[in-house]
Design a protein around this motif. Sequence first.
Motif, short mmCIF file in Angstrom:
data_model
loop_
_atom_site.label_atom_id
_atom_site.label_comp_id
_atom_site.label_asym_id
_atom_site.label_seq_id
_atom_site.Cartn_x
_atom_site.Cartn_y
_atom_site.Cartn_z
N ILE A 1 36.45 47.89 34.75
CA ILE A 1 37.90 48.07 34.77
C ILE A 1 38.19 49.55 34.57
CG2 ILE A 1 40.08 47.48 33.63
CD1 ILE A 1 38.71 44.85 32.77
N THR A 2 38.75 50.18 35.60
CA THR A 2 38.94 51.63 35.56
C THR A 2 40.34 52.04 35.14
OG1 THR A 2 39.40 51.55 37.95
CG2 THR A 2 37.16 52.07 37.28
N ASP A 3 41.27 51.08 35.13
CA ASP A 3 42.64 51.41 34.72
C ASP A 3 43.29 50.16 34.12
OD1 ASP A 3 45.16 52.36 34.28
OD2 ASP A 3 45.58 52.93 36.36
N GLN A 4 43.26 50.04 32.81
CA GLN A 4 43.83 48.87 32.14
C GLN A 4 45.34 48.76 32.36
OE1 GLN A 4 42.09 49.46 28.07
NE2 GLN A 4 41.74 47.27 28.22
N THR A 5 46.02 49.90 32.50
CA THR A 5 47.48 49.89 32.63
C THR A 5 47.93 49.26 33.94
OG1 THR A 5 47.55 52.11 33.62
CG2 THR A 5 47.64 51.96 31.22
N ALA A 6 47.05 49.24 34.96
CA ALA A 6 47.42 48.69 36.26
C ALA A 6 47.04 47.22 36.42
CB ALA A 6 46.76 49.51 37.38
N MET A 7 46.44 46.64 35.39
CA MET A 7 45.96 45.27 35.49
C MET A 7 47.11 44.27 35.45
SD MET A 7 42.61 45.22 33.03
CE MET A 7 42.64 43.42 33.03
N THR A 8 46.97 43.21 36.25
CA THR A 8 47.88 42.08 36.19
C THR A 8 47.04 40.81 36.03
OG1 THR A 8 47.86 41.89 38.60
CG2 THR A 8 49.63 43.18 37.61
N GLU B 1 39.72 46.33 43.43
CA GLU B 1 41.16 46.49 43.32
C GLU B 1 41.40 47.94 42.95
OE1 GLU B 1 43.29 44.20 44.04
OE2 GLU B 1 41.97 42.44 44.18
N ASN B 2 42.68 48.33 42.89
CA ASN B 2 42.94 49.73 42.55
C ASN B 2 42.62 50.06 41.10
OD1 ASN B 2 44.99 48.37 41.30
ND2 ASN B 2 46.65 49.58 42.17
N HIS B 3 42.32 49.00 40.30
CA HIS B 3 42.04 49.23 38.88
C HIS B 3 40.68 48.68 38.46
CE1 HIS B 3 43.97 45.27 39.28
NE2 HIS B 3 43.11 44.90 38.35
N SER B 4 39.90 48.13 39.41
CA SER B 4 38.62 47.53 39.03
C SER B 4 37.65 47.56 40.18
CB SER B 4 38.82 46.08 38.56
OG SER B 4 39.24 45.27 39.65
N LEU B 5 36.37 47.38 39.82
CA LEU B 5 35.29 47.43 40.80
C LEU B 5 34.22 46.44 40.34
CD1 LEU B 5 35.04 49.43 43.25
CD2 LEU B 5 33.44 50.73 41.86
N THR B 6 33.84 45.50 41.20
CA THR B 6 32.77 44.56 40.89
C THR B 6 31.55 44.93 41.72
OG1 THR B 6 34.32 42.79 40.38
CG2 THR B 6 32.06 42.15 40.88
N VAL B 7 30.42 45.12 41.04
CA VAL B 7 29.23 45.69 41.68
C VAL B 7 28.01 44.84 41.36
CG1 VAL B 7 27.82 47.77 41.91
CG2 VAL B 7 30.24 47.98 41.34
N PHE C 1 38.10 39.73 33.38
CA PHE C 1 37.02 39.99 32.45
C PHE C 1 36.12 41.06 33.03
CE2 PHE C 1 38.33 35.63 31.56
CZ PHE C 1 38.52 35.69 30.18
N GLY C 2 35.88 42.08 32.24
CA GLY C 2 35.03 43.16 32.69
C GLY C 2 34.90 44.22 31.62
N GLU C 3 34.18 45.25 31.95
CA GLU C 3 33.95 46.35 31.01
C GLU C 3 34.90 47.50 31.32
OE1 GLU C 3 30.48 49.62 29.84
OE2 GLU C 3 29.94 47.76 30.88
N VAL C 4 35.69 47.88 30.34
CA VAL C 4 36.60 49.01 30.52
C VAL C 4 35.78 50.30 30.51
CG1 VAL C 4 38.56 50.27 29.57
CG2 VAL C 4 38.49 47.77 29.43
N ILE C 5 36.00 51.13 31.52
CA ILE C 5 35.24 52.38 31.63
C ILE C 5 36.23 53.52 31.84
CG2 ILE C 5 34.86 52.08 34.12
CD1 ILE C 5 32.08 53.38 33.69
N HIS C 6 36.07 54.56 31.08
CA HIS C 6 36.98 55.72 31.16
C HIS C 6 36.20 56.96 30.77
CE1 HIS C 6 37.05 55.73 26.75
NE2 HIS C 6 37.17 54.41 26.84
N TYR C 7 36.84 58.12 30.98
CA TYR C 7 36.13 59.35 30.63
C TYR C 7 35.86 59.38 29.13
CZ TYR C 7 34.38 63.98 30.54
OH TYR C 7 33.55 65.05 30.37
N GLY C 8 34.61 59.65 28.78
CA GLY C 8 34.19 59.67 27.39
C GLY C 8 33.53 58.40 26.95
#
Length: 259
Positions: free
Chosen positions: A66-73, A25-31, A77-84
């Motif tokens: 989860i690359t963008d929590q603000t875009a989630m609807t 999705e635009n805010h998540s990636l399952t790998v 369940f997943g791991e939030v990942i961001h810079y840092g």
Amino acid sequence: MYPQQVHEYLKGFFAENECPILGEENHSLTVQLTVDIDKRIMNRPFYWQYIEATNSEPNPAQVTFITDQTAMTGNLFGEVIHYGSPRLNQLFHATGELGAYVQLFEKVDHAMGQVILTPWLGVNFKVSYCSDRTKEMMYSFGINLLTGVIKENFHESIYASDYDSEPAENVFHVQYIIKPVRALERLNAAVESIIEKDDHSWAIEAQKRWQRDQRVLDYFYEDVENKPECYEIERKALEEQYESKIKIDIINGGLFYLF
């Protein structure tokens, strides 16, 4: 580094390391991780020691980032990942270990007959504005090694194509005219030009906060003629905390022969 930049970096990393992307999705990636990537980033040494000691069937992890929590609807369940975040730092480290530079040839249809591929140098840069607060940006540039034309958002422009590590039989790849080391200098200059034109009020604001805290420190020692060692330690700590610095790092890059 914005969420979309993190998202694109993850896609590129997993694609390059043959980890199938099972959902996006635009805010998540399952790998689905490979054994090698699981060992490098999932922090499961005891699990892998057991698998290897017992010669059991390995079961590398399937992970949702989860690359963008603000875009989630809804609930995801997943791991939030961001810079840092520690996980992204692991990916940066793994990129360096696995080889930050590649040479790839774009796949072409054999029905097209003889095809000429043009060499490009592509580089992903990370620019960090550092003081007591840090701001990071990612820039992807490519430079045509025949013409010197520079293309922004290079990674995004080539991501959808398929590549091989060796050229196909019907491919003729032109040798570069501009040496990669010279091309890299031009790309560095392009990044520096962006930095020069950017808003640097962050550095001025950091300087103001530095002066404010320095005045507070001086107030506590204003009646002390010979400043003790602890004063110098605190003064130096303020300098290290607030001093404005700009760092340019190369995350990865490579030589791409494109149709």
